[in-house]
Design a protein around this motif. Structure first.
Motif, PDB file in Angstrom:
ATOM      1  N   LYS A  48       0.827  -1.204   0.000  1.00  0.00           N
ATOM      2  CA  LYS A  48       0.000   0.000   0.000  1.00  0.00           C
ATOM      3  C   LYS A  48       0.864   1.258   0.000  1.00  0.00           C
ATOM      4  O   LYS A  48       0.577   2.230  -0.705  1.00  0.00           O
ATOM      5  N   VAL A  49       1.928   1.229   0.769  1.00  0.00           N
ATOM      6  CA  VAL A  49       2.827   2.384   0.831  1.00  0.00           C
ATOM      7  C   VAL A  49       3.589   2.544  -0.481  1.00  0.00           C
ATOM      8  O   VAL A  49       3.715   3.652  -1.007  1.00  0.00           O
ATOM      9  N   ARG A  50       4.074   1.445  -1.034  1.00  0.00           N
ATOM     10  CA  ARG A  50       4.809   1.533  -2.303  1.00  0.00           C
ATOM     11  C   ARG A  50       3.913   2.040  -3.422  1.00  0.00           C
ATOM     12  O   ARG A  50       4.363   2.785  -4.308  1.00  0.00           O
ATOM     13  N   GLU A  51       2.653   1.645  -3.424  1.00  0.00           N
ATOM     14  CA  GLU A  51       1.720   2.171  -4.425  1.00  0.00           C
ATOM     15  C   GLU A  51       1.566   3.681  -4.289  1.00  0.00           C
ATOM     16  O   GLU A  51       1.530   4.400  -5.290  1.00  0.00           O
ATOM     17  N   ALA A  52       1.471   4.159  -3.052  1.00  0.00           N
ATOM     18  CA  ALA A  52       1.344   5.603  -2.830  1.00  0.00           C
ATOM     19  C   ALA A  52       2.602   6.331  -3.293  1.00  0.00           C
ATOM     20  O   ALA A  52       2.527   7.438  -3.853  1.00  0.00           O
ATOM     21  N   LEU A  53       3.757   5.715  -3.092  1.00  0.00           N
ATOM     22  CA  LEU A  53       5.004   6.325  -3.561  1.00  0.00           C
ATOM     23  C   LEU A  53       5.007   6.475  -5.077  1.00  0.00           C
ATOM     24  O   LEU A  53       5.459   7.499  -5.610  1.00  0.00           O
ATOM     25  N   THR A  54       4.508   5.456  -5.789  1.00  0.00           N
ATOM     26  CA  THR A  54       4.396   5.570  -7.244  1.00  0.00           C
ATOM     27  C   THR A  54       3.405   6.661  -7.620  1.00  0.00           C
ATOM     28  O   THR A  54       3.671   7.488  -8.503  1.00  0.00           O
ATOM     29  N   ALA A  55       2.250   6.672  -6.958  1.00  0.00           N
ATOM     30  CA  ALA A  55       1.209   7.652  -7.273  1.00  0.00           C
ATOM     31  C   ALA A  55       1.695   9.080  -7.058  1.00  0.00           C
ATOM     32  O   ALA A  55       1.244  10.007  -7.734  1.00  0.00           O
ATOM     33  N   LEU A  56       2.629   9.263  -6.131  1.00  0.00           N
ATOM     34  CA  LEU A  56       3.131  10.599  -5.811  1.00  0.00           C
ATOM     35  C   LEU A  56       4.515  10.864  -6.398  1.00  0.00           C
ATOM     36  O   LEU A  56       5.126  11.891  -6.112  1.00  0.00           O
ATOM     37  N   ASP A  57       5.016   9.924  -7.216  1.00  0.00           N
ATOM     38  CA  ASP A  57       6.268  10.118  -7.936  1.00  0.00           C
ATOM     39  C   ASP A  57       7.416  10.451  -6.980  1.00  0.00           C
ATOM     40  O   ASP A  57       8.209  11.358  -7.229  1.00  0.00           O
ATOM     41  N   LEU A  58       7.512   9.672  -5.903  1.00  0.00           N
ATOM     42  CA  LEU A  58       8.502   9.941  -4.869  1.00  0.00           C
ATOM     43  C   LEU A  58       9.665   8.956  -4.942  1.00  0.00           C
ATOM     44  O   LEU A  58       9.461   7.766  -5.180  1.00  0.00           O
ATOM     45  N   GLU A  59      10.853   9.468  -4.709  1.00  0.00           N
ATOM     46  CA  GLU A  59      12.024   8.605  -4.590  1.00  0.00           C
ATOM     47  C   GLU A  59      12.178   8.185  -3.134  1.00  0.00           C
ATOM     48  O   GLU A  59      11.880   8.951  -2.216  1.00  0.00           O
ATOM     49  N   VAL A  60      12.656   6.960  -2.939  1.00  0.00           N
ATOM     50  CA  VAL A  60      12.780   6.439  -1.585  1.00  0.00           C
ATOM     51  C   VAL A  60      13.972   5.501  -1.502  1.00  0.00           C
ATOM     52  O   VAL A  60      14.277   4.783  -2.449  1.00  0.00           O
ATOM     53  N   LEU A  61      14.657   5.544  -0.386  1.00  0.00           N
ATOM     54  CA  LEU A  61      15.695   4.565  -0.088  1.00  0.00           C
ATOM     55  C   LEU A  61      15.031   3.390   0.603  1.00  0.00           C
ATOM     56  O   LEU A  61      14.443   3.546   1.680  1.00  0.00           O
ATOM     57  N   VAL A  62      15.081   2.240  -0.035  1.00  0.00           N
ATOM     58  CA  VAL A  62      14.411   1.055   0.484  1.00  0.00           C
ATOM     59  C   VAL A  62      15.436   0.189   1.221  1.00  0.00           C
ATOM     60  O   VAL A  62      16.483  -0.158   0.666  1.00  0.00           O
ATOM     61  N   TYR A  63      15.088  -0.140   2.465  1.00  0.00           N
ATOM     62  CA  TYR A  63      15.907  -1.042   3.276  1.00  0.00           C
ATOM     63  C   TYR A  63      15.106  -2.320   3.494  1.00  0.00           C
ATOM     64  O   TYR A  63      14.214  -2.362   4.343  1.00  0.00           O
TER      65      TYR A  63
END
Length: 232
Positions: A48-63
């Protein structure tokens, strides 16, 4: 997993989510620094969070924090106080939080228009379809596999709904390889820069600064990750 079965079940996982994580929604302020996300790929709440990141075009450091993993789970516990995922840290605002629903609302408030689109706010239906997507993947992206650590985080251009990108993210997760996720969903203003960088609009696209390798094609990427970092 057999390649045909692998791609088919990943496609069914995408269909189960009814278009979540496919395209970019209305955008707000852009963060100066990438967000940080402690999660594991097979978790329906992390999805759910990763989908929101795509929807908002956000870069993220994934651990990646797969079950049985020791590389980043302890870091997440030290930062947040418990082994619960997803766990988001936003260095731009100093905010850190658990609970996928709270994180999704925070992201749309901070980096969207303040309104959470219906696709990401349906509550029980959202949870049920995300759980179904995880079930289709037959446990992929859940448990750790032995691996060698990467000195520098890898980079991945991806969007959540792509069945081919999912296969690569699962491999990164189970191998506990940290990576900078560049989201380039449909309608993303980041796509133009990505095409200039890679030469074409095709994802997944992986860059490994540890070896200077750059490559497309999910099957090739997974083989590369296993050969380079797998410890079996």
């Amino acid at each position: 997993m057999n390649r045909i079965l692998d791609v088919s079940t990943s496609l069914f996982a995408t269909i189960a989510r009814l278009g979540g994580g496919l395209r970019v929604e209305a955008l707000g302020e852009r963060p100066a620094k990438p967000l940080e996300l402690y999660e594991f790929e097979g978790c329906p709440y992390c999805r759910k969070v990763r989908e929101a990141l795509t929807a908002l075009d956000l870069e993220v450091l994934v651990y990646p924090c797969p079950k049985g993993g020791a590389r980043f789970r302890d870091v997440a516990i030290e930062k947040g106080g418990k082994a619960q995922f997803p766990y988001l840290v936003d260095p731009n605002t100093g905010q850190a939080m658990y609970e996928s629903g709270d994180i999704v609302r925070y992201l749309f408030n901070e980096y969207g228009t303040g309104r959470v689109p219906l696709l990401y706010s349906i509550g029980p239906l959202f949870d049920a379809t995300s759980a179904l997507a995880s079930a289709w993947r037959l446990g992929a992206g859940v448990k750790v596999e032995p691996s060698k650590p990467a000195v520098l985080p890898l980079e991945l251009w991806s969007f959540e709904a792509s069945p081919f990108c999912r296969i690569v993210r699962e491999a990164l997760c189970t191998l506990e390889l940290p990576y900078r996720l560049h989201t380039v969903g449909k309608g993303s203003p980041s796509r133009e820069a990505f095409v200039e960088r890679s030469g074409k609009m095709q994802v997944p696209f992986l860059v490994d600064p540890n070896t200077d390798v750059e490559m497309f094609e999910s099957d090739d990427i997974v083989r590369y990750l296993q050969a380079t970092y797998g410890a079996r």
